[in-house]
Design a protein around this motif. Structure first.
Motif, PDB file in Angstrom:
ATOM      1  N   ILE A   8       0.843  -1.197   0.000  1.00 42.71           N
ATOM      2  CA  ILE A   8       0.000   0.000   0.000  1.00 42.71           C
ATOM      3  C   ILE A   8       0.878   1.246   0.000  1.00 42.71           C
ATOM      4  O   ILE A   8       0.701   2.141  -0.822  1.00 42.71           O
ATOM      5  CB  ILE A   8      -0.928   0.017   1.231  1.00 42.71           C
ATOM      6  N   ALA A   9       1.832   1.295   0.939  1.00 48.43           N
ATOM      7  CA  ALA A   9       2.711   2.457   1.060  1.00 48.43           C
ATOM      8  C   ALA A   9       4.076   1.999   1.550  1.00 48.43           C
ATOM      9  O   ALA A   9       4.185   0.992   2.248  1.00 48.43           O
ATOM     10  CB  ALA A   9       2.117   3.473   2.028  1.00 48.43           C
ATOM     11  N   TYR A  10       5.108   2.761   1.185  1.00 48.12           N
ATOM     12  CA  TYR A  10       6.469   2.436   1.583  1.00 48.12           C
ATOM     13  C   TYR A  10       7.156   3.710   2.059  1.00 48.12           C
ATOM     14  O   TYR A  10       6.965   4.777   1.482  1.00 48.12           O
ATOM     15  CB  TYR A  10       7.238   1.828   0.399  1.00 48.12           C
ATOM     16  N   ASN A  11       7.965   3.602   3.094  1.00 47.71           N
ATOM     17  CA  ASN A  11       8.640   4.751   3.683  1.00 47.71           C
ATOM     18  C   ASN A  11      10.095   4.789   3.211  1.00 47.71           C
ATOM     19  O   ASN A  11      10.986   4.266   3.862  1.00 47.71           O
ATOM     20  CB  ASN A  11       8.559   4.664   5.211  1.00 47.71           C
ATOM     21  N   LYS A  12      10.351   5.420   2.050  1.00 54.58           N
ATOM     22  CA  LYS A  12      11.702   5.523   1.509  1.00 54.58           C
ATOM     23  C   LYS A  12      12.571   6.428   2.370  1.00 54.58           C
ATOM     24  O   LYS A  12      13.771   6.230   2.486  1.00 54.58           O
ATOM     25  CB  LYS A  12      11.670   6.092   0.085  1.00 54.58           C
ATOM     26  N   TYR A  13      11.952   7.408   2.969  1.00 53.81           N
ATOM     27  CA  TYR A  13      12.653   8.380   3.792  1.00 53.81           C
ATOM     28  C   TYR A  13      13.341   7.708   4.986  1.00 53.81           C
ATOM     29  O   TYR A  13      14.414   8.118   5.406  1.00 53.81           O
ATOM     30  CB  TYR A  13      11.642   9.419   4.263  1.00 53.81           C
ATOM     31  N   ALA A  14      12.732   6.660   5.522  1.00 57.92           N
ATOM     32  CA  ALA A  14      13.273   5.982   6.707  1.00 57.92           C
ATOM     33  C   ALA A  14      14.629   5.344   6.420  1.00 57.92           C
ATOM     34  O   ALA A  14      15.524   5.385   7.269  1.00 57.92           O
ATOM     35  CB  ALA A  14      12.298   4.924   7.200  1.00 57.92           C
ATOM     36  N   LEU A  15      14.806   4.775   5.245  1.00 58.99           N
ATOM     37  CA  LEU A  15      16.073   4.122   4.923  1.00 58.99           C
ATOM     38  C   LEU A  15      17.192   5.146   4.734  1.00 58.99           C
ATOM     39  O   LEU A  15      18.363   4.822   4.893  1.00 58.99           O
ATOM     40  CB  LEU A  15      15.926   3.257   3.675  1.00 58.99           C
ATOM     41  N   HIS A  16      16.826   6.372   4.397  1.00 56.80           N
ATOM     42  CA  HIS A  16      17.832   7.432   4.274  1.00 56.80           C
ATOM     43  C   HIS A  16      18.235   7.961   5.649  1.00 56.80           C
ATOM     44  O   HIS A  16      19.388   8.312   5.867  1.00 56.80           O
ATOM     45  CB  HIS A  16      17.282   8.567   3.414  1.00 56.80           C
ATOM     46  N   GLU A  17      17.300   8.004   6.577  1.00 60.50           N
ATOM     47  CA  GLU A  17      17.531   8.603   7.886  1.00 60.50           C
ATOM     48  C   GLU A  17      18.024   7.621   8.953  1.00 60.50           C
ATOM     49  O   GLU A  17      18.590   8.042   9.949  1.00 60.50           O
ATOM     50  CB  GLU A  17      16.244   9.260   8.406  1.00 60.50           C
ATOM     51  N   TYR A  18      17.779   6.310   8.775  1.00 61.82           N
ATOM     52  CA  TYR A  18      18.045   5.335   9.836  1.00 61.82           C
ATOM     53  C   TYR A  18      18.745   4.089   9.301  1.00 61.82           C
ATOM     54  O   TYR A  18      18.561   3.711   8.149  1.00 61.82           O
ATOM     55  CB  TYR A  18      16.742   4.887  10.506  1.00 61.82           C
ATOM     56  N   PHE A  19      19.521   3.434  10.183  1.00 60.18           N
ATOM     57  CA  PHE A  19      20.026   2.083   9.941  1.00 60.18           C
ATOM     58  C   PHE A  19      18.973   1.122  10.471  1.00 60.18           C
ATOM     59  O   PHE A  19      18.555   1.242  11.623  1.00 60.18           O
ATOM     60  CB  PHE A  19      21.335   1.826  10.703  1.00 60.18           C
ATOM     61  N   VAL A  20      18.552   0.156   9.672  1.00 59.96           N
ATOM     62  CA  VAL A  20      17.551  -0.808  10.107  1.00 59.96           C
ATOM     63  C   VAL A  20      18.262  -1.954  10.819  1.00 59.96           C
ATOM     64  O   VAL A  20      19.137  -2.605  10.253  1.00 59.96           O
ATOM     65  CB  VAL A  20      16.728  -1.330   8.910  1.00 59.96           C
ATOM     66  N   ILE A  21      17.892  -2.200  12.078  1.00 60.98           N
ATOM     67  CA  ILE A  21      18.496  -3.252  12.888  1.00 60.98           C
ATOM     68  C   ILE A  21      17.684  -4.542  12.789  1.00 60.98           C
ATOM     69  O   ILE A  21      18.219  -5.591  12.462  1.00 60.98           O
ATOM     70  CB  ILE A  21      18.613  -2.815  14.370  1.00 60.98           C
ATOM     71  N   GLU A  22      16.375  -4.452  13.081  1.00 60.15           N
ATOM     72  CA  GLU A  22      15.477  -5.610  13.017  1.00 60.15           C
ATOM     73  C   GLU A  22      14.147  -5.189  12.439  1.00 60.15           C
ATOM     74  O   GLU A  22      13.745  -4.043  12.577  1.00 60.15           O
ATOM     75  CB  GLU A  22      15.237  -6.187  14.419  1.00 60.15           C
ATOM     76  N   LYS A  23      13.435  -6.148  11.818  1.00 57.91           N
ATOM     77  CA  LYS A  23      12.111  -5.884  11.265  1.00 57.91           C
ATOM     78  C   LYS A  23      11.083  -6.788  11.934  1.00 57.91           C
ATOM     79  O   LYS A  23      11.367  -7.944  12.228  1.00 57.91           O
ATOM     80  CB  LYS A  23      12.094  -6.125   9.757  1.00 57.91           C
ATOM     81  N   TYR A  24       9.889  -6.242  12.149  1.00 54.64           N
ATOM     82  CA  TYR A  24       8.786  -6.977  12.750  1.00 54.64           C
ATOM     83  C   TYR A  24       7.521  -6.732  11.931  1.00 54.64           C
ATOM     84  O   TYR A  24       7.393  -5.699  11.277  1.00 54.64           O
ATOM     85  CB  TYR A  24       8.529  -6.499  14.184  1.00 54.64           C
ATOM     86  N   GLU A  25       6.587  -7.686  12.006  1.00 56.81           N
ATOM     87  CA  GLU A  25       5.298  -7.533  11.342  1.00 56.81           C
ATOM     88  C   GLU A  25       4.222  -7.381  12.403  1.00 56.81           C
ATOM     89  O   GLU A  25       4.225  -8.106  13.394  1.00 56.81           O
ATOM     90  CB  GLU A  25       4.998  -8.747  10.465  1.00 56.81           C
ATOM     91  N   ALA A  26       3.309  -6.439  12.193  1.00 54.70           N
ATOM     92  CA  ALA A  26       2.229  -6.208  13.140  1.00 54.70           C
ATOM     93  C   ALA A  26       0.938  -5.927  12.387  1.00 54.70           C
ATOM     94  O   ALA A  26       0.956  -5.430  11.262  1.00 54.70           O
ATOM     95  CB  ALA A  26       2.561  -5.022  14.045  1.00 54.70           C
ATOM     96  N   GLY A  27      -0.172  -6.252  13.029  1.00 54.12           N
ATOM     97  CA  GLY A  27      -1.480  -5.907  12.487  1.00 54.12           C
ATOM     98  C   GLY A  27      -1.813  -4.477  12.877  1.00 54.12           C
ATOM     99  O   GLY A  27      -1.225  -3.912  13.787  1.00 54.12           O
ATOM    100  N   VAL A  28      -2.793  -3.891  12.192  1.00 53.04           N
ATOM    101  CA  VAL A  28      -3.190  -2.515  12.461  1.00 53.04           C
ATOM    102  C   VAL A  28      -4.687  -2.479  12.738  1.00 53.04           C
ATOM    103  O   VAL A  28      -5.466  -3.109  12.017  1.00 53.04           O
ATOM    104  CB  VAL A  28      -2.881  -1.589  11.257  1.00 53.04           C
ATOM    105  N   VAL A  29      -5.092  -1.750  13.788  1.00 53.91           N
ATOM    106  CA  VAL A  29      -6.508  -1.563  14.093  1.00 53.91           C
ATOM    107  C   VAL A  29      -6.989  -0.356  13.297  1.00 53.91           C
ATOM    108  O   VAL A  29      -6.517   0.757  13.501  1.00 53.91           O
ATOM    109  CB  VAL A  29      -6.731  -1.330  15.601  1.00 53.91           C
ATOM    110  N   LEU A  30      -7.920  -0.598  12.357  1.00 49.34           N
ATOM    111  CA  LEU A  30      -8.425   0.459  11.488  1.00 49.34           C
ATOM    112  C   LEU A  30      -9.947   0.462  11.483  1.00 49.34           C
ATOM    113  O   LEU A  30     -10.582  -0.564  11.734  1.00 49.34           O
ATOM    114  CB  LEU A  30      -7.943   0.239  10.047  1.00 49.34           C
ATOM    115  N   ALA A  31     -10.522   1.610  11.160  1.00 49.99           N
ATOM    116  CA  ALA A  31     -11.964   1.712  10.946  1.00 49.99           C
ATOM    117  C   ALA A  31     -12.263   1.276   9.515  1.00 49.99           C
ATOM    118  O   ALA A  31     -11.373   1.260   8.652  1.00 49.99           O
ATOM    119  CB  ALA A  31     -12.421   3.147  11.166  1.00 49.99           C
TER     120      ALA A  31
END
Length: 154
Positions: A8-31
Motif C-alpha cells: 500500500i505504502a512504503y517509507n523511503k525516507y526511513a532508509l535514508h535517515e536510519y540504519f535498520v536493525i530488526e524488522k517486525y510484522e504487526a497488524g493494524v486496528v483500522l476503521a
C-alpha cells in the motif's frame, strides 16, 4: 514481506535517515472507512513513528486519507494514532531495545495480507550526517557501475 502481498505504502525516507536493525510484522486496528481509503492508496508513511505506552504499541503521524463517501460516524482525523497488534512478549522485548540509547521504531511499509492490513515495523538507529553522505556516495557509485556495465554489454 512476501512477493504475493500487495504493498500500500512504503517509507523511503526511513532508509535514508536510519540504519535498520530488526524488522517486525504487526497488524493494524483500522476503521472500515480507513480500509476503504487504503484500497484507493490514500496513505503516507513519511514522518511516522511508533510509540510503546502501557504495554501497547501505537503508530503516530501516519496519514490515511479520509474516505469521502463514509458516513458521519467514521473517523475524520487523517493522522490519528493507530494501535498495532503484536504479542505482549514481543512488545516487551522491543520496548527493552527501544529504551537503549538511540533506538526508535519506524513503520517501513503498509501492505495487504489477504484482506488484512499489516505494517512492517523496524527497530532503527539514527544515521549521522556523514553516514547519510556515505550511503548517497555508495548509491551513486553503484549506479555508475551499473551504467558502465550496461554500456559495455552493448
Amino acid at each position: 514481506m512476501n512477493k504475493q502481498n500487495k504493498q500500500i505504502a512504503y517509507n523511503k525516507y526511513a532508509l535514508h535517515e536510519y540504519f535498520v536493525i530488526e524488522k517486525y510484522e504487526a497488524g493494524v486496528v483500522l476503521a472500515g472507512s480507513e480500509v476503504k481509503s487504503l484500497r484507493t492508496s490514500g496513505c503516507n508513511l513519511k514522518d511516522s513513528f511508533c510509540l510503546i505506552a502501557g504495554g501497547e504499541m501505537y503508530m503516530k503521524n501516519v496519514h490515511i486519507k479520509v474516505y469521502d463517501k463514509a458516513g458521519a460516524f467514521s473517523p475524520k482525523d487523517a493522522k490519528r494514532d493507530r494501535k498495532l497488534l503484536m504479542h505482549k512478549a514481543e512488545i516487551a522485548k522491543i520496548a527493552g531495545k527501544v529504551n537503549e540509547k538511540g533506538y526508535t521504531l519506524i513503520p517501513l511499509s503498509l501492505y495487504w495480507v489477504g484482506s488484512l492490513v499489516k505494517v512492517e515495523v523496524a527497530l532503527c538507529k539514527g544515521k549521522q550526517l556523514y553516514d547519510k553522505k556515505r550511503s548517497i556516495a555508495e548509491k551513486d557509485q553503484k549506479r555508475a557501475l551499473e551504467r558502465a556495465l550496461k554500456e559495455y554489454d552493448k
